[in-house]
Scaffold this active site. Sequence first.
Site, PDB file in Angstrom:
ATOM      1  CG  HIS A 198      -1.791   1.173   1.361  1.00 38.61           C
ATOM      2  ND1 HIS A 198      -3.149   1.142   1.082  1.00 38.61           N
ATOM      3  CD2 HIS A 198      -1.536   2.450   1.756  1.00 38.61           C
ATOM      4  CE1 HIS A 198      -3.665   2.332   1.288  1.00 38.61           C
ATOM      5  NE2 HIS A 198      -2.706   3.148   1.703  1.00 38.61           N
ATOM      6  CD  GLU A 199       1.874   3.857   3.645  1.00 31.91           C
ATOM      7  OE1 GLU A 199       2.320   4.856   3.039  1.00 31.91           O
ATOM      8  OE2 GLU A 199       0.808   3.871   4.286  1.00 31.91           O
ATOM      9  CG  HIS A 245       0.280   5.909  -1.083  1.00 29.48           C
ATOM     10  ND1 HIS A 245      -0.840   6.296  -1.799  1.00 29.48           N
ATOM     11  CD2 HIS A 245      -0.190   5.414   0.092  1.00 29.48           C
ATOM     12  CE1 HIS A 245      -1.925   6.016  -1.096  1.00 29.48           C
ATOM     13  NE2 HIS A 245      -1.562   5.481   0.042  1.00 29.48           N
TER      14      HIS A 245
END
Length: 214
Positions: free
Chosen positions: A23-24, A27
């Site tokens: 998820h990170e 980004h």
Amino acid sequence: MELTLIQQIAVYALPVIFAITLHEAAHGYAAKHFGDTTAYMLGRVSLNPLRHIDPVGTVLVPLVTLALGGILFGWAKPVPVNFGHLRNPKKDMLWVAAAGPGANLFMALFWGLVMKIGLTMPEGSLALPMALMGKAGITINTVLMVLNLLPLPPLDGGRIAVSLLPSRLAYSYARIEPYGMIILIALLFSGVLNFVLWPLVNGTMGLVSSLFGL
């Protein structure tokens, strides 16, 4: 099948770590794609979990919520994004924010495939662990995706809302961000978050399950 806490930890460990890590990283990758290299320069555009793990958010909080039986909740170290470095800050913010939940959707589908394989394998040493880990992966990634799409800054859904709103409204809405995590934690411990999220989580998990015939 009723699992002990130790068995639950063993089943959820990899899905939780990679759900939060990817998820990170997503980004950071999206930010780099749209012009901001802050996360890249700090080594955060990486699939190495050690670069993203937060001892409290990635380890302690998921363990506590797993033991208490509520929504499995956690976070990693946020990837730093300088929105001013994006080529079109207001427009590109949407895609940078959406990359995290998008990664969770991809992983939910991946774990759905793992679960399907586990269920169709002959009974043996890997069949049951694969099925259980696949189910855990679908659950945690769906929860993280739906949770992060809530329109509350600094969650991804809040940043997407800021990107879509007219500039004057977007500026006012973005001012909620310093209080967003306090609001979120209050909603979590009051039970309101469970009430709001579970119908959306169950609906999404149902779609993933039906896609793979689970």
